[in-house]
Design an enzyme around this catalytic site. Structure first.
Site, short mmCIF file in Angstrom:
data_model
loop_
_atom_site.label_atom_id
_atom_site.label_comp_id
_atom_site.label_asym_id
_atom_site.label_seq_id
_atom_site.Cartn_x
_atom_site.Cartn_y
_atom_site.Cartn_z
N GLY A 1 0.81 -1.22 0.00
CA GLY A 1 0.00 0.00 0.00
C GLY A 1 0.83 1.26 0.00
O GLY A 1 2.03 1.24 -0.29
N LEU B 1 0.37 3.56 -2.21
CA LEU B 1 0.71 3.35 -3.62
C LEU B 1 1.33 4.59 -4.26
O LEU B 1 0.88 5.71 -4.04
CB LEU B 1 -0.54 2.92 -4.40
CG LEU B 1 -1.21 1.63 -3.91
CD1 LEU B 1 -2.44 1.32 -4.77
CD2 LEU B 1 -0.24 0.45 -3.92
N HIS C 1 4.35 1.38 -7.96
CA HIS C 1 3.25 0.40 -7.93
C HIS C 1 2.36 0.54 -9.18
O HIS C 1 1.91 -0.45 -9.75
CB HIS C 1 2.38 0.63 -6.70
CG HIS C 1 3.08 0.49 -5.38
ND1 HIS C 1 3.22 1.54 -4.50
CD2 HIS C 1 3.67 -0.59 -4.79
CE1 HIS C 1 3.87 1.12 -3.43
NE2 HIS C 1 4.16 -0.16 -3.58
N ARG D 1 8.24 4.48 1.83
CA ARG D 1 8.93 5.03 3.01
C ARG D 1 9.48 6.44 2.77
O ARG D 1 9.83 7.12 3.74
CB ARG D 1 10.09 4.12 3.42
CG ARG D 1 9.65 2.82 4.05
CD ARG D 1 10.84 2.04 4.60
NE ARG D 1 10.44 0.88 5.36
CZ ARG D 1 10.34 -0.36 4.86
NH1 ARG D 1 10.62 -0.60 3.60
NH2 ARG D 1 9.97 -1.37 5.63
P1 AMP Z 1 5.97 -2.56 -1.56
O1 AMP Z 1 4.58 -2.00 -1.47
O2 AMP Z 1 7.05 -1.59 -1.26
O3 AMP Z 1 6.10 -3.88 -0.84
O4 AMP Z 1 6.17 -2.90 -3.10
C1 AMP Z 1 5.24 -3.68 -3.82
C2 AMP Z 1 5.85 -3.99 -5.17
O5 AMP Z 1 6.14 -2.78 -5.86
C3 AMP Z 1 7.17 -4.75 -5.06
O6 AMP Z 1 7.24 -5.72 -6.09
C4 AMP Z 1 8.20 -3.68 -5.26
O7 AMP Z 1 9.42 -4.16 -5.79
C5 AMP Z 1 7.50 -2.78 -6.25
N1 AMP Z 1 8.06 -1.43 -6.20
C6 AMP Z 1 8.25 -0.67 -5.09
N2 AMP Z 1 8.86 0.50 -5.42
C7 AMP Z 1 9.05 0.46 -6.76
C8 AMP Z 1 9.65 1.37 -7.70
N3 AMP Z 1 10.15 2.53 -7.33
N4 AMP Z 1 9.68 1.00 -9.00
C9 AMP Z 1 9.17 -0.19 -9.40
N5 AMP Z 1 8.60 -1.09 -8.56
C10 AMP Z 1 8.55 -0.77 -7.26
#
Ligand code: AMP
Length: 269
Positions: free
Chosen positions: A30, A32, A36, A186
């Site tokens: 989340g 987002l 995402h 974050r």
């Molecule tokens: P998270 O919500 O941070 O657990 O991320 C969910 C998905 O989004 C994971 O597969 C992450 O690798 C991907 N993700 C997070 N940040 C990025 C970004 N800046 N670019 C591409 N994918 C991302």
């Protein structure tokens, strides 16, 4: 868009789809952002039905990590998911995913030894378990992950291979802010000073990538730049091979916020 908050509700939605429909799954925690959204867009383009999940998975946070402080914004996330054409949005509670008496965990071994696995003991056990649960509930044809979490993507690919899940894992490029910082939920926790310093992370990695192209040591080059930024506390800079591709990866702290990033290296480091 339909929102499911229980496993049964999501299963019912899934079972209502015509057989042969290809389902794409985008698991997230989340808050987002455009990273995402890139995964949601790819899923929308490549699949008949898009399922996204929002679950801040406590099992992938260690003691003393930022589980409580992790950014959450459900109202905004629902709006974004709807705008991006998500069909089913799964938002389970912790009790739904880990009911009382839960005691089965998935451990991917070798790949999880170094880097994030070493810095965050138990992290990938939590990731792999939550992903396998989501895969079993959603039964996707494809699941979408970001290159930003390169080791995580490799762990999920290994899980899919080892347990014969028959899911195509799609890994999409890292989406970055204008100064190169990889988007991350974050990042909103960074103070203005920390946010400015955080740009040294992609700068160091890109310098390492360029050094490598000129036959120099990528790790030493990146480390020099990262160590010279006083607001960043460097945790590691290393190379690793995931899925046959060489990566230069780094983790650093800016105050309370832990940042990770990586770039690809051509050929052998
Ligand atoms: P998270 O919500 O941070 O657990 O991320 C969910 C998905 O989004 C994971 O597969 C992450 O690798 C991907 N993700 C997070 N940040 C990025 C970004 N800046 N670019 C591409 N994918 C991302």
């Amino acid at each position: 868009m339909r929102i499911a908050r229980t496993i049964n509700a999501l299963r019912e939605l899934r079972e209502g789809l015509p057989s042969g429909f290809e389902v794409g799954l985008v698991p997230t925690m989340g808050a987002l952002h455009a990273g995402h959204i890139a995964l949601l867009e790819a899923a929308r383009n490549e699949c008949d039905t898009v399922v996204a999940s929002i679950f801040v998975n406590p099992a992938q946070f260690g003691p003393g990590e930022d589980y409580d402080a992790y950014p959450r914004d459900e109202t905004d996330d629902i709006r974004t998911a709807e705008e991006e054409g998500v069909d089913f949005l799964f938002i389970p509670t912790v009790e739904e995913m880990y009911p009382k008496g839960f005691q089965t965990w998935v451990e991917v071994e070798g790949l999880t030894q170094g880097l994030e696995g070493a810095a965050r003991p138990g992290h990938f056990r939590g990731v792999a378990t939550a992903c396998l649960k989501l895969f079993n509930i959603v039964r996707p044809r494809r699941a979408y992950f970001g290159q930003k979490d390169a080791q995580q993507a490799a762990v999920v690919e290994q899980l899919v291979r080892d347990l014969d899940l028959g899911i195509e894992i799609r890994i999409l490029p890292t989406i970055r802010d204008e100064d190169g910082l990889a988007l991350s939920s974050r990042n909103v926790l960074l103070s203005p000073e920390e946010r400015a310093a955080a740009a040294a992370l992609p700068r160091g990695l890109l310098a390492g990538q360029e050094a490598h192209e000129h036959g120099k040591d990528p790790v030493a080059t990146a480390r020099e730049i990262l160590s010279s930024e006083p607001v960043l506390e460097l945790e590691y800079v290393e190379t690793a091979r995931f899925d046959g591709r060489f990566h230069l990866l780094a983790a650093a702290r800016a105050g309370r916020v832990r940042l990770i990033d990586n770039v690809l290296l051509e050929g052998d480091p």
